[in-house]
Design a protein around this motif. Structure first.
Motif, PDB file in Angstrom:
ATOM      1  N   LYS A   2       0.832  -1.207   0.000  1.00 48.20           N
ATOM      2  CA  LYS A   2       0.000   0.000   0.000  1.00 48.20           C
ATOM      3  C   LYS A   2       0.864   1.252   0.000  1.00 48.20           C
ATOM      4  O   LYS A   2       0.579   2.225  -0.723  1.00 48.20           O
ATOM      5  N   LYS A   3       1.947   1.239   0.788  1.00 42.51           N
ATOM      6  CA  LYS A   3       2.845   2.386   0.833  1.00 42.51           C
ATOM      7  C   LYS A   3       3.485   2.628  -0.533  1.00 42.51           C
ATOM      8  O   LYS A   3       3.618   3.764  -0.996  1.00 42.51           O
ATOM      9  N   ILE A   4       3.898   1.541  -1.184  1.00 42.41           N
ATOM     10  CA  ILE A   4       4.536   1.676  -2.494  1.00 42.41           C
ATOM     11  C   ILE A   4       3.544   2.226  -3.507  1.00 42.41           C
ATOM     12  O   ILE A   4       3.882   3.095  -4.326  1.00 42.41           O
TER      13      ILE A   4
ATOM     14  N   CYS B 286       3.821   5.700  -5.576  1.00 46.36           N
ATOM     15  CA  CYS B 286       3.762   5.724  -7.045  1.00 46.36           C
ATOM     16  C   CYS B 286       2.729   6.739  -7.528  1.00 46.36           C
ATOM     17  O   CYS B 286       2.978   7.500  -8.467  1.00 46.36           O
ATOM     18  N   LYS B 287       1.567   6.774  -6.865  1.00 44.08           N
ATOM     19  CA  LYS B 287       0.523   7.710  -7.265  1.00 44.08           C
ATOM     20  C   LYS B 287       0.987   9.149  -7.071  1.00 44.08           C
ATOM     21  O   LYS B 287       0.739  10.023  -7.906  1.00 44.08           O
ATOM     22  N   ARG B 288       1.679   9.385  -5.932  1.00 38.12           N
ATOM     23  CA  ARG B 288       2.163  10.743  -5.668  1.00 38.12           C
ATOM     24  C   ARG B 288       3.181  11.175  -6.722  1.00 38.12           C
ATOM     25  O   ARG B 288       3.136  12.301  -7.247  1.00 38.12           O
ATOM     26  N   LEU B 289       4.082  10.254  -7.063  1.00 41.72           N
ATOM     27  CA  LEU B 289       5.098  10.578  -8.056  1.00 41.72           C
ATOM     28  C   LEU B 289       4.475  10.761  -9.439  1.00 41.72           C
ATOM     29  O   LEU B 289       4.902  11.616 -10.215  1.00 41.72           O
TER      30      LEU B 289
ATOM     31  N   ARG C 294       2.069  17.007 -13.265  1.00 42.72           N
ATOM     32  CA  ARG C 294       2.137  18.458 -13.061  1.00 42.72           C
ATOM     33  C   ARG C 294       3.292  19.070 -13.844  1.00 42.72           C
ATOM     34  O   ARG C 294       3.157  20.128 -14.477  1.00 42.72           O
ATOM     35  N   LEU C 295       4.429  18.386 -13.816  1.00 41.59           N
ATOM     36  CA  LEU C 295       5.584  18.883 -14.561  1.00 41.59           C
ATOM     37  C   LEU C 295       5.316  18.875 -16.064  1.00 41.59           C
ATOM     38  O   LEU C 295       5.770  19.767 -16.795  1.00 41.59           O
ATOM     39  N   ARG C 296       4.603  17.857 -16.520  1.00 46.46           N
ATOM     40  CA  ARG C 296       4.266  17.813 -17.948  1.00 46.46           C
ATOM     41  C   ARG C 296       3.385  18.994 -18.342  1.00 46.46           C
ATOM     42  O   ARG C 296       3.566  19.604 -19.401  1.00 46.46           O
TER      43      ARG C 296
ATOM     44  N   LEU D 156      11.077  10.616 -13.301  1.00 46.48           N
ATOM     45  CA  LEU D 156      10.768   9.283 -13.834  1.00 46.48           C
ATOM     46  C   LEU D 156      11.786   8.259 -13.384  1.00 46.48           C
ATOM     47  O   LEU D 156      11.441   7.137 -12.973  1.00 46.48           O
ATOM     48  N   PHE D 157      13.096   8.619 -13.463  1.00 47.53           N
ATOM     49  CA  PHE D 157      14.138   7.702 -13.008  1.00 47.53           C
ATOM     50  C   PHE D 157      13.985   7.428 -11.508  1.00 47.53           C
ATOM     51  O   PHE D 157      14.205   6.321 -11.033  1.00 47.53           O
ATOM     52  N   PHE D 158      13.584   8.471 -10.758  1.00 49.79           N
ATOM     53  CA  PHE D 158      13.398   8.300  -9.319  1.00 49.79           C
ATOM     54  C   PHE D 158      12.267   7.325  -9.030  1.00 49.79           C
ATOM     55  O   PHE D 158      12.336   6.506  -8.111  1.00 49.79           O
ATOM     56  N   VAL D 159      11.185   7.425  -9.827  1.00 47.64           N
ATOM     57  CA  VAL D 159      10.050   6.510  -9.656  1.00 47.64           C
ATOM     58  C   VAL D 159      10.506   5.073  -9.817  1.00 47.64           C
ATOM     59  O   VAL D 159      10.224   4.201  -8.983  1.00 47.64           O
TER      60      VAL D 159
END
Length: 245
Positions: A166-168, A172-175, A181-183, A232-235
């Protein structure tokens, strides 16, 4: 005086085969067996020393034992007319019972004590059908590795409790929201850049001060793209890192 017959047993006996396309190192193995009750010194020589790496190229084979010699052909542009120039020779000599120095054995050996065997090199180029088969085999191998990796990831995921999963998922949703937003920001910057470019084309006077805003907008666009890529790489890193724990 004629030389003695070779006491070592060579496998293969007469030729070393190398299979192309020779764009990478091609290795073949030469087995040297000593069936006698005495130790035998050997040396492996070639007419094209710069083309081959031989390990080991010399040494001592104990009585009743054997050794594998790796003959590594270095990458080169294949020339059918050159293959007849490549030959190998295995030279050997019996080790005297009172001799321990290998170099001394060769220095003290008489010409009639030396034994040698010659091998020619054979180069084989794959046919078109074989090339296609090799490509298909490589594709199957890549797919198999990919499937194995996927199964491994699923196996690790199944070993975690619901709270970790659930945490993961929340992370993922937050990222993903941040990336979206950046797009949107990047899209707005591109629109402004296009509008500025249109105004600049309509302007009759082009001066350096007018070009500065456009350059700043372009730099902002590039910076946003870099941020999006970093996120993206961080995700991917976060997901793989947490699955591996």
């Amino acid at each position: 005086m004629a030389r003695s017959d070779q006491v070592l047993l060579l496998e293969p006996q007469h030729e070393l085969r190398f299979r192309g396309p020779f764009t990478d190192v091609v290795t073949t193995t030469l087995k040297l067996a000593n069936p006698t009750e005495r130790n035998v010194c050997f040396k492996v020589k070639t007419t094209a020393p710069r083309r081959y790496c031989v390990r080991p190229n010399s040494g001592v084979i104990d009585a009743g034992t054997s050794i594998n010699v790796s003959v590594m052909l270095q990458p080169f542009d294949y020339d059918p007319n050159e293959k007849s120039k490549h030959k190998f020779m295995v030279q050997s000599v019996m080790v005297p019972s009172d001799m321990t120095d290998t170099e001394g054995v060769w220095k003290e050996a008489k010409p009639e004590d030396l034994m040698d065997s010659k091998l020619r090199c054979v180069f084989e180029m794959p046919t078109e059908n074989e090339k296609t088969h090799d490509m298909d085999s490589n594709k199957i191998s890549i797919l198999s590795k990919s499937e194995s990796s996927t199964l491994s990831m699923k196996s690790m995921a199944s070993g975690m409790d619901d709270g970790e999963v659930k945490k993961i998922m929340e992370e993922c949703k937050r990222l993903q929201t941040e990336v979206q937003r950046l797009r949107e920001e990047n899209k707005q910057i591109r629109v402004r850049q296009e509008d500025d470019g249109l105004r600049m084309r309509k302007s009759t006077v082009m001066t350096a001060p007018h070009s500065s805003p456009a350059l700043r907008v372009k730099e902002e666009g590039l910076s946003s793209r870099m941020i999006a890529l970093i996120v993206l790489f961080f995700v991917v890193g976060v997901i793989v890192g947490k699955l591996a724990l």
